[in-house]
Design an enzyme around this catalytic site. Sequence first.
Site, PDB file in Angstrom:
ATOM      1  N   ALA A   1      69.976 -15.033  11.637  1.00  0.00           N
ATOM      2  CA  ALA A   1      70.315 -15.356  13.025  1.00  0.00           C
ATOM      3  C   ALA A   1      69.388 -16.459  13.504  1.00  0.00           C
ATOM      4  O   ALA A   1      68.210 -16.506  13.135  1.00  0.00           O
ATOM      5  CB  ALA A   1      70.188 -14.128  13.919  1.00  0.00           C
TER       6      ALA A   1
ATOM      7  N   ALA B   1      68.233 -18.062  17.086  1.00  0.00           N
ATOM      8  CA  ALA B   1      68.274 -17.953  18.537  1.00  0.00           C
ATOM      9  C   ALA B   1      67.667 -19.201  19.169  1.00  0.00           C
ATOM     10  O   ALA B   1      67.333 -20.174  18.488  1.00  0.00           O
ATOM     11  CB  ALA B   1      67.534 -16.693  18.982  1.00  0.00           C
TER      12      ALA B   1
ATOM     13  N   ASP C   1      67.758  -9.939  29.854  1.00  0.00           N
ATOM     14  CA  ASP C   1      68.556 -10.871  29.045  1.00  0.00           C
ATOM     15  C   ASP C   1      69.497 -10.112  28.098  1.00  0.00           C
ATOM     16  O   ASP C   1      69.472 -10.331  26.891  1.00  0.00           O
ATOM     17  CB  ASP C   1      67.619 -11.783  28.248  1.00  0.00           C
ATOM     18  CG  ASP C   1      68.344 -12.986  27.664  1.00  0.00           C
ATOM     19  OD1 ASP C   1      69.430 -13.330  28.176  1.00  0.00           O
ATOM     20  OD2 ASP C   1      67.818 -13.582  26.705  1.00  0.00           O
TER      21      ASP C   1
END
Length: 556
Positions: free
Chosen positions: A180, A182, A333
């Site tokens: 991943a 980000a 978030d």
Amino acid sequence: IVILQCLRQLLSQGSRIRCRNLHSQRDAATKREGLPLVRLSLLAAGAGALGYDGIVNEFTYSGASVRFVRSLKTAGLIAADYLQLDENDVEYEAKLKALHQKSAERLLETCLRNGGLYIKVGQGFAAINHILPVEYTRTLSQLQDRCLPTTRADVQKVFRKDFGQLPEEIYEEFDYKPVAAASLAQVFKAKLPNGEQVAVKVQYNDLQKRFVSDLGTIIFLQDIVEFFFKNYNFGWILNDLRKNLVLELNFLQEGQNAERCARDMKKFDHVLVPKVHWPYTKVRVLTLEWMDGCKISDLEAIKSQNLSLKDVDVKLFNTFAEQIFHTGFVHADPHPGNIFVRRNSKNGLADIILLDHGLYEELPANVRGPLCEFWEATVLRDEAKMQTAAEKIGIADYMRFAEVLFQQPIRIRGGTVRSKLSQEDIDHMQEIAKKNFEHIMGTLKEMPRSMLFVVRNLNTVRAISHQHGDMVNRPRVMARYAQRCLYMEHGGQSPLQFVRWMCRRVYFEYCLFASAFKLQLFQWYFHALYLVGRAPPSARTVMRDMLTPPADTAAL
């Protein structure tokens, strides 16, 4: 004699003219010789500065200049396009939507090329899909998946500086291919010496250095946009996020937040938080327990596990209601990339996995209590208590605040029941609803800053529910949790207080049902008029359209 004197004067003037010409020619030649020297000096100075920046700062300041120019260009092009729009044009709406899409794509490209904080800010704007035009939120939501990966060398630089070792010297195995990417970091899969699989979150190597310059550029550009476009109202959000972004760059703080969240969520068997491995964690490297799952926005993956979207949404709402109304430690978030879902091997139901604990907001008890009171009073339509509770929080316009939280009109006033509706009537109702939503940004500006993160949390969760098809009434679930927390925190445990609370709870449930039933009656009424030919086709969706914030509410 006179003639001789005239000749002498002419000869002396001629000599002076020749001298001046000679001096002019000499000066011009000197200038021509000096110009290349000046240019070479400037080029040498520039090359030296660039070389110094590259050797000492790894091109930090040079990169900041490039990102600034790129961002300024994008902002200028977008602003110029919007200034050319004519509201009196018959094709204004169509052109506006096309321009929204074109501008959103420009922003997406700029955020991806600039990286770092630009992606973080873009993700934040994508999360407020109840206000921004859908073209922006749909396009910028790609930033959750399209962050640019860094190089193997950059990862090794972080480990050398923070640990004094390479990743392969610390872990049994370390896969340099990120699972991943980000906005602030990448996630890699690794194995500890004891054989346990872990997720290693590694911050981008140059992020700390470029933080100040990039944040300054973003705030500078939004100030320019806000100056030219008076309806642009998002600069205050960036200013409030400045301090919190500093916290997000410290992974030690994120690890502490994760552990506190895990303690707070211990009462829920279905809420999981990855464990922190502290010996393998530094300011820019965070090592966590590996947990398999799928994004909460991946509907196909959820359905492939035979999980109920309704069960997922109820658990999601209760999780964040617990944070907002009870613990006061609120995840600020919770976008879909930070919430995973997996099937529980024991009961076959959904587990919620909470990730990315870098940004939290503290809600003190003197805010949580009045907030619970406000939710209960709103359901009961007790405007006196709504106003009292809102004043305790620091909210002036309590009715607007209620509509921000519930995302629906609170006052539904009666009127003449008409047996026929024209398209003009429906357009008029929708225009009134649109003007009502236009006051939302003004209400948000008046909120205490701690409440901004609560609203952001609620809006992000609402967006997830909307993607799932709005299978669960979010305001109703949250209101029930707020009323329950009100009793747990302030109601005591005596039998008499419990009986009083139960009576109030019965009335509370009645008000919830009555409010939902009233909205349903309006929907049935409009649909019935359409079926008998007394209203246009748009009457079938008029209630849904009125309860959905308009896409152009906060257009630039």
